[in-house]
Design a protein around this motif. Structure first.
Motif, PDB file in Angstrom:
ATOM      1  N   TRP A  22      28.357 -16.912 -37.145  1.00  0.00           N
ATOM      2  CA  TRP A  22      29.053 -17.107 -38.647  1.00  0.00           C
ATOM      3  C   TRP A  22      29.158 -16.463 -39.579  1.00  0.00           C
ATOM      4  O   TRP A  22      28.246 -15.244 -39.399  1.00  0.00           O
ATOM      5  N   ARG A  23      30.362 -15.981 -40.335  1.00  0.00           N
ATOM      6  CA  ARG A  23      30.393 -15.418 -41.683  1.00  0.00           C
ATOM      7  C   ARG A  23      30.913 -16.014 -42.584  1.00  0.00           C
ATOM      8  O   ARG A  23      32.029 -16.839 -42.746  1.00  0.00           O
ATOM      9  N   GLY A  24      30.355 -15.707 -43.853  1.00  0.00           N
ATOM     10  CA  GLY A  24      30.710 -16.783 -44.912  1.00  0.00           C
ATOM     11  C   GLY A  24      30.725 -16.148 -46.071  1.00  0.00           C
ATOM     12  O   GLY A  24      30.297 -14.068 -46.089  1.00  0.00           O
ATOM     13  N   PHE A  25      30.538 -16.107 -47.243  1.00  0.00           N
ATOM     14  CA  PHE A  25      29.995 -16.151 -48.581  1.00  0.00           C
ATOM     15  C   PHE A  25      29.570 -16.691 -49.464  1.00  0.00           C
ATOM     16  O   PHE A  25      29.645 -18.048 -49.628  1.00  0.00           O
ATOM     17  N   PHE A  26      28.977 -16.092 -50.626  1.00  0.00           N
ATOM     18  CA  PHE A  26      27.421 -16.195 -51.392  1.00  0.00           C
ATOM     19  C   PHE A  26      27.912 -16.097 -52.635  1.00  0.00           C
ATOM     20  O   PHE A  26      28.950 -14.971 -52.486  1.00  0.00           O
ATOM     21  N   GLY A  27      28.202 -16.412 -54.298  1.00  0.00           N
ATOM     22  CA  GLY A  27      28.336 -15.506 -55.509  1.00  0.00           C
ATOM     23  C   GLY A  27      26.964 -15.695 -55.806  1.00  0.00           C
ATOM     24  O   GLY A  27      25.987 -16.193 -55.293  1.00  0.00           O
ATOM     25  N   ALA A  28      27.278 -14.757 -56.641  1.00  0.00           N
ATOM     26  CA  ALA A  28      25.593 -14.864 -57.530  1.00  0.00           C
ATOM     27  C   ALA A  28      25.058 -16.502 -58.084  1.00  0.00           C
ATOM     28  O   ALA A  28      25.127 -17.156 -58.158  1.00  0.00           O
ATOM     29  N   PRO A  29      23.565 -16.073 -58.278  1.00  0.00           N
ATOM     30  CA  PRO A  29      22.987 -17.417 -58.518  1.00  0.00           C
ATOM     31  C   PRO A  29      23.221 -17.517 -59.603  1.00  0.00           C
ATOM     32  O   PRO A  29      23.662 -16.773 -60.883  1.00  0.00           O
ATOM     33  N   ASN A  30      22.912 -19.659 -59.768  1.00  0.00           N
ATOM     34  CA  ASN A  30      23.317 -20.204 -61.339  1.00  0.00           C
ATOM     35  C   ASN A  30      25.084 -20.457 -61.265  1.00  0.00           C
ATOM     36  O   ASN A  30      25.175 -19.539 -62.320  1.00  0.00           O
ATOM     37  N   LEU A  31      25.870 -19.923 -60.274  1.00  0.00           N
ATOM     38  CA  LEU A  31      27.404 -19.564 -60.221  1.00  0.00           C
ATOM     39  C   LEU A  31      27.782 -20.706 -60.670  1.00  0.00           C
ATOM     40  O   LEU A  31      27.483 -21.489 -60.398  1.00  0.00           O
ATOM     41  N   PRO A  32      28.610 -20.897 -62.038  1.00  0.00           N
ATOM     42  CA  PRO A  32      28.979 -22.544 -62.725  1.00  0.00           C
ATOM     43  C   PRO A  32      29.570 -23.115 -61.263  1.00  0.00           C
ATOM     44  O   PRO A  32      30.900 -22.474 -60.903  1.00  0.00           O
ATOM     45  N   GLN A  33      29.906 -24.283 -61.665  1.00  0.00           N
ATOM     46  CA  GLN A  33      29.947 -25.278 -60.613  1.00  0.00           C
ATOM     47  C   GLN A  33      31.289 -25.147 -60.221  1.00  0.00           C
ATOM     48  O   GLN A  33      32.623 -25.054 -59.410  1.00  0.00           O
ATOM     49  N   GLU A  34      32.232 -24.836 -61.657  1.00  0.00           N
ATOM     50  CA  GLU A  34      34.065 -24.488 -62.010  1.00  0.00           C
ATOM     51  C   GLU A  34      34.879 -23.111 -61.139  1.00  0.00           C
ATOM     52  O   GLU A  34      35.629 -23.723 -59.860  1.00  0.00           O
ATOM     53  N   LYS A  35      33.748 -22.518 -61.087  1.00  0.00           N
ATOM     54  CA  LYS A  35      34.087 -20.997 -60.480  1.00  0.00           C
ATOM     55  C   LYS A  35      33.613 -21.083 -59.090  1.00  0.00           C
ATOM     56  O   LYS A  35      34.830 -20.930 -58.299  1.00  0.00           O
ATOM     57  N   VAL A  36      32.535 -22.021 -58.757  1.00  0.00           N
ATOM     58  CA  VAL A  36      32.740 -22.534 -56.760  1.00  0.00           C
ATOM     59  C   VAL A  36      33.544 -23.698 -56.128  1.00  0.00           C
ATOM     60  O   VAL A  36      33.635 -23.218 -55.457  1.00  0.00           O
ATOM     61  N   ASP A  37      33.859 -24.500 -56.955  1.00  0.00           N
ATOM     62  CA  ASP A  37      35.245 -25.182 -56.739  1.00  0.00           C
ATOM     63  C   ASP A  37      35.991 -24.243 -56.524  1.00  0.00           C
ATOM     64  O   ASP A  37      36.761 -25.242 -55.326  1.00  0.00           O
ATOM     65  N   THR A  38      36.043 -23.085 -57.527  1.00  0.00           N
ATOM     66  CA  THR A  38      37.603 -23.109 -57.423  1.00  0.00           C
ATOM     67  C   THR A  38      37.560 -22.093 -56.384  1.00  0.00           C
ATOM     68  O   THR A  38      38.356 -21.719 -55.179  1.00  0.00           O
ATOM     69  N   PHE A  39      36.439 -20.847 -55.845  1.00  0.00           N
ATOM     70  CA  PHE A  39      36.248 -20.160 -54.051  1.00  0.00           C
ATOM     71  C   PHE A  39      36.963 -20.854 -53.735  1.00  0.00           C
ATOM     72  O   PHE A  39      37.339 -20.854 -52.185  1.00  0.00           O
ATOM     73  N   VAL A  40      35.976 -22.520 -53.295  1.00  0.00           N
ATOM     74  CA  VAL A  40      35.972 -23.297 -52.214  1.00  0.00           C
ATOM     75  C   VAL A  40      37.268 -24.122 -52.469  1.00  0.00           C
ATOM     76  O   VAL A  40      37.579 -23.961 -50.901  1.00  0.00           O
ATOM     77  N   LYS A  41      38.202 -23.506 -53.176  1.00  0.00           N
ATOM     78  CA  LYS A  41      39.364 -24.497 -52.831  1.00  0.00           C
ATOM     79  C   LYS A  41      40.494 -23.335 -52.387  1.00  0.00           C
ATOM     80  O   LYS A  41      41.057 -23.209 -51.631  1.00  0.00           O
ATOM     81  N   VAL A  42      40.236 -21.997 -52.633  1.00  0.00           N
ATOM     82  CA  VAL A  42      40.643 -21.071 -52.806  1.00  0.00           C
ATOM     83  C   VAL A  42      40.781 -21.070 -50.626  1.00  0.00           C
ATOM     84  O   VAL A  42      41.954 -19.987 -50.410  1.00  0.00           O
ATOM     85  N   LEU A  43      40.018 -20.735 -50.788  1.00  0.00           N
ATOM     86  CA  LEU A  43      38.924 -20.620 -49.261  1.00  0.00           C
ATOM     87  C   LEU A  43      39.703 -21.455 -48.176  1.00  0.00           C
ATOM     88  O   LEU A  43      40.050 -20.902 -47.192  1.00  0.00           O
ATOM     89  N   GLY A  44      39.998 -22.772 -48.932  1.00  0.00           N
ATOM     90  CA  GLY A  44      40.274 -23.621 -47.882  1.00  0.00           C
ATOM     91  C   GLY A  44      41.967 -23.453 -47.866  1.00  0.00           C
ATOM     92  O   GLY A  44      42.890 -24.037 -46.724  1.00  0.00           O
ATOM     93  N   ASP A  45      42.896 -23.180 -48.982  1.00  0.00           N
ATOM     94  CA  ASP A  45      43.775 -23.335 -48.362  1.00  0.00           C
ATOM     95  C   ASP A  45      44.615 -21.466 -47.984  1.00  0.00           C
ATOM     96  O   ASP A  45      45.420 -21.693 -47.302  1.00  0.00           O
TER      97      ASP A  45
END
Length: 323
Positions: A253-276
């Motif tokens: 697998w290859r995937g993506f990680f954010g910095a620790p304690n990344l705001p959930q709003e930012k995580v959700d944005t990343f998740v959505k754009v990758l899904g799209d």
């Protein structure tokens, strides 16, 4: 082995996408920027994945601005330490990684693990491949196996990672599945896949153990020869080891990680754009070019997947004597 992927909408961006972006299949929303942190050098699987995802996101209009930073060192540990230490400045950063983050953490190559980062999503699965030069004396898996069975120390196998890590494990798994001694594999480590490929082409080593996506285009151009891959079925005329009677399956697998304690709003944005991204023809172009399989596992799914893989790999490494 287990088989192995704020809303910063602005009126101007929305209008532009509605007028022109939808014609190319883009989703009518856009992230302003993503900076991709790559823990290895140019030419490797991490580099190819980050730049391929960035290409699809930018060309589809899902992300307005992309940038890339290669940070080799410590088997990937330098980049992991960096994103942790500078977390407050890394809200727009996605660090690419893959199975080695699990392996190297188990080995103690670096003190951190995936638990120290914000899990965003897995994105693709890349099969393992054994590769030779076009003029190699090993023109088939049968040739290579015969030499290994006769004198395994004569077969030098390169990989873009350290001894006991993924490229080594994949090669050892293949020879073990074929009835050989996995501990007898003469593995030569390089820092990143590009350097390992250079070692193959200059004759320093006989075989390259790597990801299919790193060498598929080179194989098609005749620059290298892939003699087998760790999938259930062959790809583009390249046979799988299973088709050749060797029960060796592996999907990195290859995937993506954010910095620790990344705001959930930012995580959700990343998740959505990758899904799209998966819905766009731009992504399909990149995916097909690299021979990747889609593997979208966001958030909690990604965590469960990694916890399971950690157990499976730990058991395999102990069996092979690497832990």
């Amino acid at each position: 082995m287990t088989k192995f992927g704020l809303k910063l909408c602005k009126n101007l961006t929305m209008s532009a996408l509605l007028v022109g972006g939808l014609a190319t299949g883009a989703i009518a929303s856009s992230v302003e920027k993503i900076h991709f942190l790559i823990p290895g050098g140019a030419g490797g699987g991490w580099d190819g994945t980050a730049r391929g995802v960035g290409e699809a996101l930018k060309n589809s209009g899902l992300v307005q601005e992309t940038s890339f930073e290669n940070m080799s060192g410590g088997g990937g540990g330098k980049a992991i330490a960096y994103i942790i230490e500078t977390a407050k400045k890394q809200e727009d950063t996605l660090m690419v990684n893959s199975t080695p983050i699990v392996i190297r953490s188990l080995q103690g190559v670096f003190p951190q693990s995936f638990r120290d980062l914000t899990l965003v999503s897995s994105v693709v699965a890349d099969f393992g491949a054994l590769v030779v030069r076009p003029d190699s004396k090993y023109q088939s898996w049968a040739d290579l196996k015969a030499e290994f069975d006769k004198n395994p120390r004569k077969v030098k196998v390169a990989g873009g990672s350290s001894r006991g890590s993924m490229d080594h494990l994949v090669a050892a798994q293949i020879f073990k599945a074929a009835g050989g001694n996995p501990k007898a594999v003469r593995y030569v480590p390089y820092d990143a896949g590009g350097k390992a490929l250079a070692g193959l082409l200059t004759g320093e080593v006989d075989v390259l153990s790597t990801g299919l996506g790193e060498v598929l285009e080179k194989h098609k151009k005749g620059e290298v020869k892939i003699i087998g891959i760790t999938s259930d079925e062959g790809v583009d005329g390249i046979p799988s080891f299973k088709e050749m009677g060797v029960d060796a399956y592996f999907a990195n697998w290859r995937g993506f990680f954010g910095a620790p304690n990344l705001p959930q709003e930012k995580v959700d944005t990343f998740v959505k754009v990758l899904g799209d991204m998966y819905k766009t023809p731009e992504w399909e172009t990149v995916r097909k070019r690299n021979g990747w399989g889609n593997l979208y596992k966001p958030g909690k799914e990604f965590e469960a997947f990694l916890l399971n893989q950690e157990k499976v790999i730990s058991d395999l490494m102990k069996e092979l004597g690497f832990l």
